[in-house]
Design an enzyme around this catalytic site. Structure first.
Site, PDB file in Angstrom:
ATOM      1  N   GLU A  71       0.884   8.494 -10.174  1.00  0.00           N
ATOM      2  CA  GLU A  71       1.730   9.641  -8.984  1.00  0.00           C
ATOM      3  C   GLU A  71       3.106   9.425  -9.266  1.00  0.00           C
ATOM      4  OE1 GLU A  71      -0.792   9.388  -5.134  1.00  0.00           O
ATOM      5  OE2 GLU A  71      -0.553   7.529  -6.152  1.00  0.00           O
TER       6      GLU A  71
ATOM      7  N   SER B 143       0.812  -1.036   0.064  1.00  0.00           N
ATOM      8  CA  SER B 143      -0.094  -0.133   0.107  1.00  0.00           C
ATOM      9  C   SER B 143       0.844   1.171  -0.044  1.00  0.00           C
ATOM     10  CB  SER B 143      -0.871  -0.064   1.334  1.00  0.00           C
ATOM     11  OG  SER B 143      -0.063   0.366   2.472  1.00  0.00           O
ATOM     12  N   LYS B 144       0.349   2.178   0.116  1.00  0.00           N
ATOM     13  CA  LYS B 144       0.962   3.597   0.004  1.00  0.00           C
ATOM     14  C   LYS B 144       1.999   3.843   1.152  1.00  0.00           C
ATOM     15  CE  LYS B 144      -0.454   7.752  -1.845  1.00  0.00           C
ATOM     16  NZ  LYS B 144      -0.929   7.431  -3.233  1.00  0.00           N
ATOM     17  N   ARG B 145       1.715   3.241   2.247  1.00  0.00           N
ATOM     18  CA  ARG B 145       2.551   3.383   3.475  1.00  0.00           C
ATOM     19  C   ARG B 145       3.734   2.824   3.295  1.00  0.00           C
ATOM     20  NH1 ARG B 145       1.984  -0.978   6.863  1.00  0.00           N
ATOM     21  NH2 ARG B 145       0.375  -2.308   5.964  1.00  0.00           N
TER      22      ARG B 145
END
Ligand code: GLU
Length: 477
Positions: free
Chosen positions: A262, A252-254
């Site tokens: 992006e 995920s993004k984390r």
């Protein structure tokens, strides 16, 4: 020999991210390595969540990565249309075929009824699969329910046979389909389910190899039953192990994983992202992690994908990003840098861009970047006079440092030297200070920092006048 035909079949319910870009990339590499066909199919049967914006985004991001397709929604092809929402008639014909074979039936159970029965079964320790309640409705019962205004889904009759799948990555897997309840192939809104549409399309599009994420392994026996019921040959299956975050959790993004859009917006180069993604679960070369897609094509085989999940490694991505920035054509980097420098106000919108200056700046700092978005920070020194912090002030208060700055200030003021760099030898002679002790005070005066690009690179870009201003102001403390 049959031509290899593979597909990437995204659901346009979001942008392309690392996980699905990786599926696309390996599938594409396989097609190109085998001189086969790569097909893009848009699986947009979820009417609520599918958006045109995502279809466009996925196509744009695939192209940006260097992935092209031989057949697809925008390029057409002999097996179109390539959007599932435009193939409803085709699915209808296939449902009719299953009805005719006695392998499909209408189901009038509502989601609430199904949920309540599922709960009861679980509480009683029974298998919560669909209980087959509507399997044997008579034509009269069906008409009656329709007359009552009940909507119907269509279910496939699961035979309960054992299905063996010879997966290229996971080898032979056997599934007891008696554990699977009769599953829905057409939803009550008339749209086919994923399972049904994917099988019909893979068959009609003559897909030879279904390459997709391991999350679809449990769907595969359902698909095999449908291929067989419809009388189609099975494709080969290759399920790819997932990529996880560095901590072993769902990516995920984390973990620093972003959508491909992006990464582009951050100014990563596409070849860096493609190269990095290709390393997730594949290590083609022993000597280096760096390889181009063309090189990847010449060595890729789907058999090389392993069952072990890969881990996303942001530091490695940045290392690869940096490599490609150091290799890239300077003018290309300048084009990418300009929007970032404009956004921070270093380049004024109402001014002509001093391209030669930007080029010199990008060249001076490129070795410090992993993506072009970092340019604004790295280039700050060229656009803003430094504010000295306590450490900087302390370093300049030292006796040698004061001597160096005084000499430099005098020379620049008296116009006796052409530039700061030209003055360095004379400063050394006059002060007797040399090496680091000489360079560091000058660097701090110019940039506020004791590290960064070489003084020889910074000073000419700032120009003699700006160097003079900064040296004098540092002397004033
Ligand atoms: N639309 C499906 C997905 O995005 C495709 C799965 C498949 O390749 O069969 O997960």
């Amino acid at each position: 020999m049959t031509l290899v035909r593979v597909r990437f079949a995204p659901s346009p319910t979001g942008y392309l991210h690392v996980g699905n870009a990786r599926t696309a990339l390996f599938t594409w590499l396989y097609a190109r390595a085998q001189k086969g066909a790569f097909i893009l199919r848009i699986e947009d049967t979820d009417r609520e969540r599918s958006k045109e914006e995502y279809v466009e985004g996925i196509c744009r991001d695939l192209r940006w990565l260097g992935i092209d397709w031989d057949e697809g929604p925008d390029v057409g092809g002999p097996h179109g249309p390539y959007r599932q929402s435009e193939r409803l008639g085709i699915y209808r014909e296939h449902v009719d075929k299953l009805f005719a074979l006695g392998m499909a039936y209408y189901c009038f159970c509502t989601p609430e009824e199904l949920e309540a029965r599922r709960k009861l079964a679980l509480e009683a320790g029974r298998d919560p699969k669909y209980d087959g309640r509507c399997r044997d409705l008579s034509p009269e019962q069906i008409e009656k329910r329709k007359a009552e205004g009940r909507t119907a889904s269509v279910r496939f009759k699961v035979s309960g046979e054992t299905v063996a799948v010879d997966d290229i990555v996971y080898r032979t897997m056997t599934f007891d389909t008696s554990l699977i309840g009769d599953f829905v192939i057409v939803k009550s809104d008339g749209m086919p389910t994923y399972h049904f549409a994917v099988v019909v399309d893979d068959a009609l599009m003559e897909i030879t190899h279904v390459i997709r994420g391991e999350g679809h392994i449990s769907n595969t026996p359902l698909h095999v039953l449908l291929f067989k019921a419809l009388g189609y040959d099975l494709p080969r299956f290759a399920h790819m192990a997932h990529t996880l975050g560095a901590d072993g959790g769902k990516l995920s993004k984390r973990h620093g994983a972003c959508s491909i859009a992006e990464y582009r917006e951050m100014g990563y180069l596409p070849e860096a992202i493609a190269n990095y993604i290709a390393l997730l679960g594949w290590s083609p070369r022993k000597d280096t992690d760096i390889f181009s897609l063309d090189e990847g094509i010449s060595i890729f085989d789907v058999k090389d994908l392993g069952k072990a999940s890969s881990r996303f490694d942001k530091a490695k991505l940045d290392f690869i990003g940096g490599h490609y920035i150091r290799e890239a054509d300077l003018d290309r980097l300048v084009d990418l840098a300009i929007p970032f420098l404009t956004k921070t106000g270093y380049i004024r919108e109402d001014e002509d861009v001093d391209r030669a200056k930007i080029k010199a700046i990008v060249d001076a700092v490129r070795s410090r970047l992993s993506h072009m978005g970092q340019i604004a920070d790295e280039a700050r020194v060229f656009f803003e006079a430094p504010a000295l912090d306590a450490d900087g002030k302390a370093a300049l208060a030292d006796g040698d440092a004061r001597k160096v700055l005084a000499a430099a200030g005098q020379m620049l003021e008296a116009d006796s030297v052409e530039s700061l760099i030209a003055s360095v030898k004379a400063i050394q002679k006059e002060t007797g200070v040399k090496g680091k002790l000489l360079y560091i005070p000058l660097r701090i005066a110019l940039t506020g920092e004791d590290h960064g690009p070489e003084l020889d690179l910074i000073a000419p870009i700032l120009g003699t006048e700006e160097c003079r201003r900064r040296v004098l102001s540092a002397q004033d403390g």
